[in-house]
Design an enzyme around this catalytic site. Structure first.
Site, PDB file in Angstrom:
ATOM      1  N   SER B  94      -2.084   2.354 -10.575  1.00 11.98           N
ATOM      2  CA  SER B  94      -3.507   2.188 -10.351  1.00 11.98           C
ATOM      3  C   SER B  94      -3.793   2.573  -8.909  1.00 11.98           C
ATOM      4  O   SER B  94      -3.119   2.097  -8.003  1.00 11.98           O
ATOM      5  CB  SER B  94      -3.869   0.729 -10.590  1.00 11.98           C
ATOM      6  OG  SER B  94      -5.246   0.552 -10.458  1.00 11.98           O
ATOM      7  N   HIS B 108     -10.607   7.208  -8.090  1.00 11.54           N
ATOM      8  CA  HIS B 108      -9.913   6.119  -8.772  1.00 11.54           C
ATOM      9  C   HIS B 108      -9.145   6.707  -9.944  1.00 11.54           C
ATOM     10  O   HIS B 108      -9.637   7.620 -10.621  1.00 11.54           O
ATOM     11  CB  HIS B 108     -10.938   5.102  -9.286  1.00 11.54           C
ATOM     12  CG  HIS B 108     -10.415   4.221 -10.389  1.00 11.54           C
ATOM     13  ND1 HIS B 108     -10.863   4.316 -11.692  1.00 11.54           N
ATOM     14  CD2 HIS B 108      -9.472   3.251 -10.360  1.00 11.54           C
ATOM     15  CE1 HIS B 108     -10.209   3.418 -12.426  1.00 11.54           C
ATOM     16  NE2 HIS B 108      -9.379   2.760 -11.660  1.00 11.54           N
ATOM     17  N   ARG B 112      -1.610   3.604 -17.840  1.00  4.72           N
ATOM     18  CA  ARG B 112      -0.920   2.361 -18.214  1.00  4.72           C
ATOM     19  C   ARG B 112      -0.335   2.435 -19.621  1.00  4.72           C
ATOM     20  O   ARG B 112      -0.757   3.244 -20.453  1.00  4.72           O
ATOM     21  CB  ARG B 112      -1.885   1.180 -18.099  1.00  4.72           C
ATOM     22  CG  ARG B 112      -3.133   1.340 -18.940  1.00  4.72           C
ATOM     23  CD  ARG B 112      -4.200   0.280 -18.611  1.00  4.72           C
ATOM     24  NE  ARG B 112      -5.385   0.491 -19.446  1.00  4.72           N
ATOM     25  CZ  ARG B 112      -6.405   1.268 -19.098  1.00  4.72           C
ATOM     26  NH1 ARG B 112      -6.419   1.908 -17.933  1.00  4.72           N
ATOM     27  NH2 ARG B 112      -7.439   1.428 -19.913  1.00  4.72           N
ATOM     28  N   ARG B 266      -2.165 -10.638  -8.830  1.00  7.82           N
ATOM     29  CA  ARG B 266      -2.098 -10.783  -7.369  1.00  7.82           C
ATOM     30  C   ARG B 266      -3.419 -10.294  -6.763  1.00  7.82           C
ATOM     31  O   ARG B 266      -3.739  -9.101  -6.807  1.00  7.82           O
ATOM     32  CB  ARG B 266      -0.915  -9.969  -6.833  1.00  7.82           C
ATOM     33  CG  ARG B 266      -0.749 -10.113  -5.331  1.00  7.82           C
ATOM     34  CD  ARG B 266       0.505  -9.396  -4.845  1.00  7.82           C
ATOM     35  NE  ARG B 266       0.673  -9.545  -3.417  1.00  7.82           N
ATOM     36  CZ  ARG B 266       0.284  -8.638  -2.509  1.00  7.82           C
ATOM     37  NH1 ARG B 266      -0.281  -7.508  -2.896  1.00  7.82           N
ATOM     38  NH2 ARG B 266       0.457  -8.864  -1.219  1.00  7.82           N
ATOM     39  N   ILE B 267      -4.189 -11.232  -6.201  1.00  5.11           N
ATOM     40  CA  ILE B 267      -5.535 -10.956  -5.692  1.00  5.11           C
ATOM     41  C   ILE B 267      -5.573  -9.745  -4.768  1.00  5.11           C
ATOM     42  O   ILE B 267      -6.399  -8.848  -4.930  1.00  5.11           O
ATOM     43  CB  ILE B 267      -6.084 -12.182  -4.918  1.00  5.11           C
ATOM     44  CG1 ILE B 267      -6.387 -13.325  -5.874  1.00  5.11           C
ATOM     45  CG2 ILE B 267      -7.347 -11.812  -4.137  1.00  5.11           C
ATOM     46  CD1 ILE B 267      -7.567 -13.110  -6.753  1.00  5.11           C
ATOM     47  N   GLU B 268      -4.663  -9.701  -3.786  1.00  5.79           N
ATOM     48  CA  GLU B 268      -4.724  -8.634  -2.788  1.00  5.79           C
ATOM     49  C   GLU B 268      -4.446  -7.268  -3.415  1.00  5.79           C
ATOM     50  O   GLU B 268      -4.929  -6.251  -2.917  1.00  5.79           O
ATOM     51  CB  GLU B 268      -3.769  -8.921  -1.624  1.00  5.79           C
ATOM     52  CG  GLU B 268      -4.188 -10.102  -0.745  1.00  5.79           C
ATOM     53  CD  GLU B 268      -5.552  -9.914  -0.083  1.00  5.79           C
ATOM     54  OE1 GLU B 268      -5.939  -8.768   0.181  1.00  5.79           O
ATOM     55  OE2 GLU B 268      -6.234 -10.935   0.144  1.00  5.79           O
ATOM     56  N   SER B 269      -3.667  -7.231  -4.506  1.00 10.43           N
ATOM     57  CA  SER B 269      -3.420  -5.961  -5.188  1.00 10.43           C
ATOM     58  C   SER B 269      -4.629  -5.559  -6.027  1.00 10.43           C
ATOM     59  O   SER B 269      -4.970  -4.379  -6.108  1.00 10.43           O
ATOM     60  CB  SER B 269      -2.170  -6.060  -6.060  1.00 10.43           C
ATOM     61  OG  SER B 269      -1.057  -6.397  -5.266  1.00 10.43           O
TER      62      SER B 269
END
Lengths: 306, 306
Positions: B94, B108, B112, B266-269
């Site tokens: 991603s 973007h 997947r 994971r929020i930051e990802s």
């Protein structure tokens, strides 16, 4: 006790007077810019008075809006409100103030009145709602205490225990669950006030309007005190990073914002709540026992401020 | 045709090779900064390789992440995926790239692979998904044409008509319904590719990996071309305002983001997709027939670019 014959008429007078009062005082605090006013009409019935202040000496962006809308409830909204009523009236004042200075906190307040009608057009249900909360970027304990104490004082006039109950609701509501932290240091939050706690509508009308009238005393003294504090570029960046959390809450969790979008509310009036400049940096870390860490500590573990 | 014995193994090799390739080339394009890598583990099983580039000469913020996770599906996720399977495996790449220069578009892409298992641990269902799309702040028709033509060329290698179908899906998906405008100029978007259009899994494996391998040719030439264009401060501000729409889409509408938050990703990802600096000004208006108006025109009425 002044018991109004029609809550609708009285509450409309209340929100418009409060709007004028709060706009005037904010212009005086800013000193450099004035509000612009946009009147808008809603297709389904009613409209609003949006007042925005931008790029001031003190206020980077702020909105103090009123609206009074009526019409038919859509099916998803009936579901959301858990009612079979088809007709509604709603009015309220909603404000968000984003100061330029990172030492000055953001404030939000909202006071609203809702009526649902039966097929004969009679009021089937009515309630008051609202609240106010504060989002600092740097924590001044005396400011948080002033904010909460002033709210408690006006709540206690109505009844002891109300503040404690709705302070807790506020902490629960303004919570960024995906971050495990509060949006700010809270305040009070209440909704669908009518026959709860064995009080009648007059009681809750008085309560809501008294709390609303107190906003001036809770937030503006803090804004005056902090508007000229010195700050660094890094502190401004920290404010913009934290404003990102404000955006996250409003777009991911805030029922008011999502309700507005679902009911095709006026986008520009709804999104006046979003901060002017915002940052998302990757995986921001703060230094132990820094001012930034001190803020996060309180956001992760909401405190009693009184 | 190279028919893989195990899609899982082959697709893992594909995403990690693609990650390396795209990171290396982006570092070369930027010239000033390099990616940082964060390896993370997921509590329920698996983990990921997050790679972030920030504050570069060309890239203001970008993430090119891979992850491979497995475990139990929660009930809401079973519902969302419309399955009764309890065990899953998912892996993907991603990426989101936010250039500094407002003349260079944001891109973007996501590719997947998903497996669902029965109680015996056998694959019950599997599918591929993904897509890529571009969000310009200033419209260069030749760039939009290059982007779409390059995608169409690789799609046509698999089968004529696929591009047209998934280009439409992309326009439908990346739509800010509350604004009545597209997030960008689209691309392609596809999901749950398996036995649709009478093609077998091998076909869709080939299709997804071929489209993924083409990202380099679709976007990087545009980035190279626009990275040094001159721009004004007002044009930078316009970019930041439009980035606000990007945030609105990702937090209000994007299923990938909301899925990530619901599954405690994971929020930051997840939030690497959010732009670095963003603005919300009140009621922004553009001048008739300005460059800004030209962009909005295309966002309100998606075009055929090929």
């Amino acid at each position: 006790v002044n018991t109004p014959k029609s809550y609708k008429e009285s509450f409309l007078v209340f929100i418009h007077n409060l709007q004028d009062l709060l706009c005037n005082e904010l212009e005086e605090i800013d000193g450099a810019v004035r509000f612009r006013e946009d009147l808008w009409q809603r297709e389904g019935g009613g409209g609003g008075k949006t007042r925005i202040i931008e790029n001031g000496a003190v206020i980077e962006k702020g909105g103090i809006n009123t609206s009074a809308v009526h019409g038919k409830l859509s099916e998803p909204i009936q579901k959301y409100l858990q009612t079979e009523s088809e007709d509604f009236f709603a009015c309220g004042i909603s404000l968000v103030i984003h100061p330029l200075n990172p030492k000055a906190p953001t404030a939000h307040a909202n006071f609203r009145y809702f009526e649902l009608y039966n097929t004969q057009g009679e009021i089937e249900n009515l309630w008051f709602g609202g609240g106010m909360d504060m989002t600092p970027y740097y924590l001044y304990e005396e400011d948080a205490q002033h904010f909460h104490k002033t709210i408690k004082t006006v709540c206690d006039k109505s009844e002891k225990g109300i503040y404690e109950q709705y302070k807790k609701r506020c902490d629960e509501y303004f919570h960024n669950s995906h971050r495990g932290e509060a949006r700010g240091i809270g305040g009070i939050f209440f909704d669908r006030l009518n026959d709860i706690l064995s009080h009648d509508n007059d009681f809750w009308y008085q309560f809501t309007t008294q709390v609303g009238s107190q906003f001036e005393e809770t937030y503006y003294p803090i804004l005056r005190k902090r508007k000229s504090e010195a700050y660094t570029e890094d502190q401004k960046i920290w404010q913009e990073i934290r404003r990102g959390r404000y955006v996250e809450f409003n777009l991911l969790h805030d029922k008011g914002t999502l309700f507005g979008l679902k009911t095709n509310g006026r986008i520009e009036s709804i999104f006046m709540s979003l901060p002017p400049t915002v940052r998302w940096n990757y995986d921001v870390q703060v230094t132990d026992s820094s001012e930034e860490a001190k803020l996060l500590q309180v956001l992760k573990n909401p405190k009693d401020w009184v």
